[in-house]
Design a protein around this motif. Structure first.
Motif, PDB file in Angstrom:
ATOM      1  N   GLU B  11       0.901  -1.154  -0.160  1.00 24.57           N
ATOM      2  CA  GLU B  11      -0.108   0.027  -0.197  1.00 24.57           C
ATOM      3  C   GLU B  11       0.999   1.448  -0.146  1.00 24.57           C
ATOM      4  OE1 GLU B  11      -2.292  -1.981   2.930  1.00 24.57           O
ATOM      5  OE2 GLU B  11      -3.959  -2.027   1.457  1.00 24.57           O
ATOM      6  N   ASN B  12       2.209   1.150  -0.056  1.00 27.41           N
ATOM      7  CA  ASN B  12       3.082   2.268  -0.213  1.00 27.41           C
ATOM      8  C   ASN B  12       3.139   2.718  -1.893  1.00 27.41           C
ATOM      9  OD1 ASN B  12       3.872   2.217   2.701  1.00 27.41           O
ATOM     10  ND2 ASN B  12       4.923   0.523   2.102  1.00 27.41           N
ATOM     11  N   PRO B  14       0.496   3.467  -5.213  1.00 31.99           N
ATOM     12  CA  PRO B  14      -0.848   3.432  -5.699  1.00 31.99           C
ATOM     13  C   PRO B  14      -1.367   1.823  -6.119  1.00 31.99           C
ATOM     14  CG  PRO B  14       0.299   5.293  -6.602  1.00 31.99           C
ATOM     15  CD  PRO B  14       1.368   4.504  -6.074  1.00 31.99           C
ATOM     16  N   ILE B  15      -2.645   1.668  -5.637  1.00 30.57           N
ATOM     17  CA  ILE B  15      -3.089   0.327  -5.747  1.00 30.57           C
ATOM     18  C   ILE B  15      -3.527  -0.004  -7.249  1.00 30.57           C
ATOM     19  CG2 ILE B  15      -5.045  -1.265  -5.101  1.00 30.57           C
ATOM     20  CD1 ILE B  15      -4.856   0.308  -2.282  1.00 30.57           C
ATOM     21  N   TYR B  16      -3.974   1.346  -7.716  1.00 31.53           N
ATOM     22  CA  TYR B  16      -4.342   1.085  -9.127  1.00 31.53           C
ATOM     23  C   TYR B  16      -3.424   0.357 -10.180  1.00 31.53           C
ATOM     24  CZ  TYR B  16      -2.619   5.242 -11.340  1.00 31.53           C
ATOM     25  OH  TYR B  16      -1.729   6.279 -11.876  1.00 31.53           O
ATOM     26  N   LEU B  17      -2.077   1.166  -9.906  1.00 30.41           N
ATOM     27  CA  LEU B  17      -0.963   0.518 -10.669  1.00 30.41           C
ATOM     28  C   LEU B  17      -0.705  -0.734 -10.531  1.00 30.41           C
ATOM     29  CD1 LEU B  17       1.680   3.435 -10.214  1.00 30.41           C
ATOM     30  CD2 LEU B  17       0.560   2.901 -12.166  1.00 30.41           C
ATOM     31  N   ARG B  42     -16.666  -5.050 -10.148  1.00 31.08           N
ATOM     32  CA  ARG B  42     -17.336  -5.231  -8.911  1.00 31.08           C
ATOM     33  C   ARG B  42     -16.747  -6.670  -8.256  1.00 31.08           C
ATOM     34  NH1 ARG B  42     -20.433  -2.525  -6.569  1.00 31.08           N
ATOM     35  NH2 ARG B  42     -20.526  -3.648  -4.626  1.00 31.08           N
ATOM     36  N   ALA B  45     -13.160  -6.104  -7.421  1.00 29.61           N
ATOM     37  CA  ALA B  45     -13.102  -5.217  -6.170  1.00 29.61           C
ATOM     38  C   ALA B  45     -13.354  -6.299  -4.873  1.00 29.61           C
ATOM     39  CB  ALA B  45     -14.103  -4.148  -6.287  1.00 29.61           C
ATOM     40  N   VAL B  46     -14.274  -6.933  -4.934  1.00 32.76           N
ATOM     41  CA  VAL B  46     -14.633  -7.862  -3.883  1.00 32.76           C
ATOM     42  C   VAL B  46     -13.737  -8.940  -3.519  1.00 32.76           C
ATOM     43  CG1 VAL B  46     -16.245  -9.591  -2.912  1.00 32.76           C
ATOM     44  CG2 VAL B  46     -17.174  -7.641  -4.054  1.00 32.76           C
ATOM     45  N   ARG B  49     -10.772  -7.097  -2.365  1.00 33.66           N
ATOM     46  CA  ARG B  49     -11.105  -5.940  -1.438  1.00 33.66           C
ATOM     47  C   ARG B  49     -10.511  -4.733  -1.471  1.00 33.66           C
ATOM     48  NH1 ARG B  49     -10.244  -8.092   4.563  1.00 33.66           N
ATOM     49  NH2 ARG B  49     -11.977  -9.428   4.437  1.00 33.66           N
ATOM     50  N   VAL B  50     -10.704  -3.980  -2.578  1.00 33.42           N
ATOM     51  CA  VAL B  50     -10.425  -2.502  -2.689  1.00 33.42           C
ATOM     52  C   VAL B  50     -11.564  -1.883  -3.240  1.00 33.42           C
ATOM     53  CG1 VAL B  50      -7.959  -3.327  -3.405  1.00 33.42           C
ATOM     54  CG2 VAL B  50      -9.589  -3.145  -5.299  1.00 33.42           C
ATOM     55  N   ASN B  51     -11.669  -0.680  -3.476  1.00 34.74           N
ATOM     56  CA  ASN B  51     -12.455   0.361  -3.747  1.00 34.74           C
ATOM     57  C   ASN B  51     -12.689  -0.027  -5.215  1.00 34.74           C
ATOM     58  OD1 ASN B  51     -13.697   2.559  -4.884  1.00 34.74           O
ATOM     59  ND2 ASN B  51     -13.339   3.614  -2.685  1.00 34.74           N
ATOM     60  N   PRO B  52     -14.114  -0.238  -5.568  1.00 33.38           N
ATOM     61  CA  PRO B  52     -14.273  -0.437  -7.111  1.00 33.38           C
ATOM     62  C   PRO B  52     -13.879   0.737  -7.889  1.00 33.38           C
ATOM     63  CG  PRO B  52     -16.343  -0.893  -5.656  1.00 33.38           C
ATOM     64  CD  PRO B  52     -15.346  -0.326  -4.570  1.00 33.38           C
ATOM     65  N   ASN B  53     -13.827   1.951  -7.426  1.00 36.14           N
ATOM     66  CA  ASN B  53     -13.273   3.061  -8.332  1.00 36.14           C
ATOM     67  C   ASN B  53     -11.787   2.760  -8.456  1.00 36.14           C
ATOM     68  OD1 ASN B  53     -15.945   4.494  -8.131  1.00 36.14           O
ATOM     69  ND2 ASN B  53     -15.194   5.361  -6.154  1.00 36.14           N
ATOM     70  N   THR B  54     -11.158   2.119  -7.565  1.00 38.44           N
ATOM     71  CA  THR B  54      -9.890   2.023  -8.038  1.00 38.44           C
ATOM     72  C   THR B  54      -9.403   0.898  -8.915  1.00 38.44           C
ATOM     73  OG1 THR B  54      -9.293   2.126  -5.531  1.00 38.44           O
ATOM     74  CG2 THR B  54      -7.473   1.195  -6.819  1.00 38.44           C
TER      75      THR B  54
ATOM     76  N   SER C 193      -7.290   0.486   1.800  1.00 36.82           N
ATOM     77  CA  SER C 193      -7.622  -0.176   0.402  1.00 36.82           C
ATOM     78  C   SER C 193      -9.154   0.281  -0.062  1.00 36.82           C
ATOM     79  CB  SER C 193      -7.146  -1.542   0.030  1.00 36.82           C
ATOM     80  OG  SER C 193      -8.186  -2.095   0.946  1.00 36.82           O
ATOM     81  N   GLU C 213      -5.250   7.630  -3.375  1.00 34.77           N
ATOM     82  CA  GLU C 213      -3.907   7.112  -4.583  1.00 34.77           C
ATOM     83  C   GLU C 213      -2.896   8.243  -4.589  1.00 34.77           C
ATOM     84  OE1 GLU C 213      -4.041   4.021  -4.828  1.00 34.77           O
ATOM     85  OE2 GLU C 213      -4.906   3.634  -6.661  1.00 34.77           O
ATOM     86  N   ALA C 221       4.267   6.366   0.306  1.00 45.16           N
ATOM     87  CA  ALA C 221       3.906   5.701   1.633  1.00 45.16           C
ATOM     88  C   ALA C 221       2.368   5.434   1.586  1.00 45.16           C
ATOM     89  CB  ALA C 221       4.174   6.477   2.746  1.00 45.16           C
ATOM     90  N   SER C 222       2.255   4.412   2.354  1.00 45.01           N
ATOM     91  CA  SER C 222       0.825   3.892   2.821  1.00 45.01           C
ATOM     92  C   SER C 222       0.025   5.018   3.201  1.00 45.01           C
ATOM     93  CB  SER C 222       0.715   2.559   2.916  1.00 45.01           C
ATOM     94  OG  SER C 222       1.077   2.588   4.553  1.00 45.01           O
TER      95      SER C 222
END
Lengths: 244, 127, 232
Positions: B11-12, B14-17, B42, B45-46, B49-54, C193, C213, C221-222
């Motif tokens: 999580e350090n 961006p998650i989308y990357l 959807r 995301a489930v 377990r991340v935001n669907p927008n991501t 997340s 993001e 960093a997170s």
């Protein structure tokens, strides 16, 4: 004010009061049963009077109890944090209080019923006196007892809405409100006297003969009006001042 | 369709990357084949377990890069363009080696040192 | 569509203590916003102001274009951090009673949620474990189909399995096109997340309000690590 909301709240509040209703009613019945058993076993008629007096004075703990119940129906919601649950529902403070005052009225009616019936039975043990309570006697006494309950409710609302010194503020309000209520009764006395009266109960004894007890309807109206004022004040506090 | 899912993201970053990398990796490994349907926003995301927008953002970027495409009303699919997939593989491999070399150089190795070790390993029969 | 929630210069004082100091923010449709901060930073007060349970000392707050109150509460589901359920009711009684106040209640959803959470309808609330009561609170909130959910510390004080299930439900129940979730927590690692956006509160003041993001990108960093740095 939505009737549906009040009905839903009432259903819950009545259920929450179930224990009290049963417990206190049984208590009143047991005291009267005890007095009745004592009276039946008495051989000296002069000894009856203190027992009659005891039977009559059961009304005092009922008055105090109803005052405390008025306080506790709100206090328990706060102590259990359920007041926040209530406030988070789309209901107004007035609806919350209306439901509670209705439940308190039912409690008052039930306790008064057991009190009057018990007292009448015990009094009629004496062959010299007979007492016949009518509907008005239940209504008047219930209204009187209910007044103390709504007063407790309002005082608790005042105390709870204060962020600090709630108990002191509640106590000072108690003194102020007792005084104001008393004054109100004094000022309105002439008006009360003008209103028609109803007989509250019949007493007949060998010495006095038949005896009616007339009380002005104004008294009843005043009891109810003051109770409603207390309840509305409590509702306004819950709606506008109380934060959870 | 089998997608190897990460247990957790780093999580350090961006998650989308990381979702994009994950899908690219699945394509390179052959877990996702050309023309395969991607899980819905959807679903993924489930699963992750991340935001669907991501997830949505990762999908948009993938599409912009030409890795995936949308069939109206049917969802997102892995591109059927073989060249694009080859390019993806190439880029992926290159990135892998670059990453490895970067770490190697940080320990003071030159490329020649690396090649030497690689040849030794080859002789020892390690694939 | 304008902001679902618009807050301008909100201050809340309790005597001399400032619970919230000059907060301005806007929340749009379809966001999951994390309200982050340690205990006492004003997270709960902020959510309560939006739900209309606490009145601002000054500043302007509108939710769905209205002043917070019971009109607004019809359109939002608020879940308290407190253990505030009626303990003497059974789960069934509590659910049925609560549902009567709402026209946007879906009993099908309640059924599905309670099943997912392994909550027995027949049990008394008092006999549920803490984790189960935490799950029940979330189930009650998501049984309503409303455009706005305010969840105050849904993850704290409960076991890991319950936290995991609650996070699953948050993702499942969230609909980017028509639901907005404000979620306060001090357990950032587990929830981060989920956030579109993170708002950091410190001593009642807003110190960060940025897309999640972007924060990760900018700080490398997170959000959890940023949190530790700020409050550590």
């Amino acid at each position: 004010m939505k009737l549906k909301n009040i009905a839903n709240l009432f259903q819950k509040d009545l259920k929450a009061s179930r224990g009290w209703l049963i417990f206190v009613s049984i208590g009143i019945v047991l005291i009267n049963l005890y007095i009745w058993l004592k009276l039946s076993s008495l051989e000296i008629p002069e000894m009856r009077d203190p027992l009659m007096l005891l039977s009559a004075s059961v009304i005092f703990p009922i008055i105090i109890l109803m005052f405390v119940r008025g306080i506790s129906v709100l206090k328990s919601e706060r102590d259990n944090r359920t007041l926040e649950y209530l406030k988070a529902l789309p209901v107004s403070g007035f609806e919350i209080i209306t439901s509670k005052t209705l439940v308190l009225a039912i409690e008052a009616l039930v306790y008064v019923f057991f009190f009057i019936v018990g007292f009448a039975i015990n009094l009629n043990m004496d062959s010299n006196i007979s007492m016949r309570p009518n509907v008005w006697s239940f209504i008047y006494l219930t209204a009187f007892v209910w007044l103390f309950a709504t007063m407790g409710l309002m005082l608790q609302a005042i105390g709870m809405s204060a962020r600090r010194y709630g108990k002191i503020i509640g106590f000072l309000s108690f003194i102020a409100i007792s005084w104001i209520t008393n004054k109100l009764f004094e000022v309105l006395q002439p008006l009360i006297d003008k209103l028609p009266s109803v007989s509250v109960l019949f007493l007949s004894s060998e010495t006095l003969g038949d005896n009616e007890q007339p009380i002005s309807l104004g008294i009843l109206i005043l009891f109810v009006v003051v109770s409603v004022i207390y309840a509305v004040a409590a509702g306004a506090i819950i709606e506008n001042k109380m934060e959870v | 369709m089998t997608l190897i899912l990460h247990d957790r993201f780093d999580e350090n970053r961006p998650i989308y990357l990381q979702i994009m990398e994950m899908i690219k990796k699945a394509i390179v490994r052959g877990e996702l084949k050309p023309g395969d349907r991607l899980p819905s926003v959807r679903e993924l995301a489930v699963m992750l377990r991340v935001n669907p927008n991501t997830v949505q953002r990762a999908y948009q970027e993938l599409e912009r890069e030409g890795v995936t495409f949308t069939r109206r009303g049917q969802g997102k699919f892995v591109t059927e363009d073989v060249e694009a997939i080859d390019a993806l593989k190439k880029a992926f491999r290159r990135e892998l080696v670059e990453h490895f070399l970067k770490e190697a150089s940080e320990t003071g190795m030159s490329i020649d040192d690396v090649i030497k070790i690689l040849e030794e390993l080859k002789d020892e029969g390690i694939n | 569509m304008k902001g679902l929630i618009e807050i301008d210069g909100l201050t809340k004082r309790y005597g001399r203590t400032i619970a919230l100091g000059n907060i301005s923010m806007e929340v749009g449709e379809g966001e999951i916003v994390g309200i982050l901060g340690p205990n006492g930073s004003g997270k709960s007060t902020l959510l309560k102001v939006i739900a209309g349970l606490v009145r601002p000392s000054s500043g302007r707050v509108t939710v769905f274009g209205m002043k917070p109150g019971h009109g607004v509460r019809k359109l939002l589901a608020y879940m308290s951090e407190n253990d505030y359920l009626y303990r003497w009711m059974t789960v069934k009684e509590l659910v049925e009673w609560t549902s009567k106040f709402h026209d946007n209640w879906s009993m099908d959803k309640t059924q599905a949620l309670l099943e997912f959470f392994d909550i027995d309808w027949g049990l008394k609330v008092a006999n549920l474990s803490r984790g189960m009561r935490g799950r029940l609170k979330v189930a009650l909130a998501f049984s309503r189909e409303v455009p706005l959910y305010l969840l105050d510390e849904p993850l704290s004080g409960i076991d890991a399995a319950s936290r995991s299930k609650i996070l699953d439900i948050l993702i499942r129940e969230y609909r980017p096109e028509n639901s907005t979730i404000l979620l306060s927590t001090h357990l950032v690692m587990e929830a981060e997340s989920l956030f579109d956006r993170a708002i950091f509160l410190k001593n009642g003041e807003k110190i960060i309000d940025e897309a999640a993001e972007n924060l990760r990108d900018r700080y490398g960093a997170s959000i959890n690590n940023i949190f530790i740095q700020i409050y550590g």
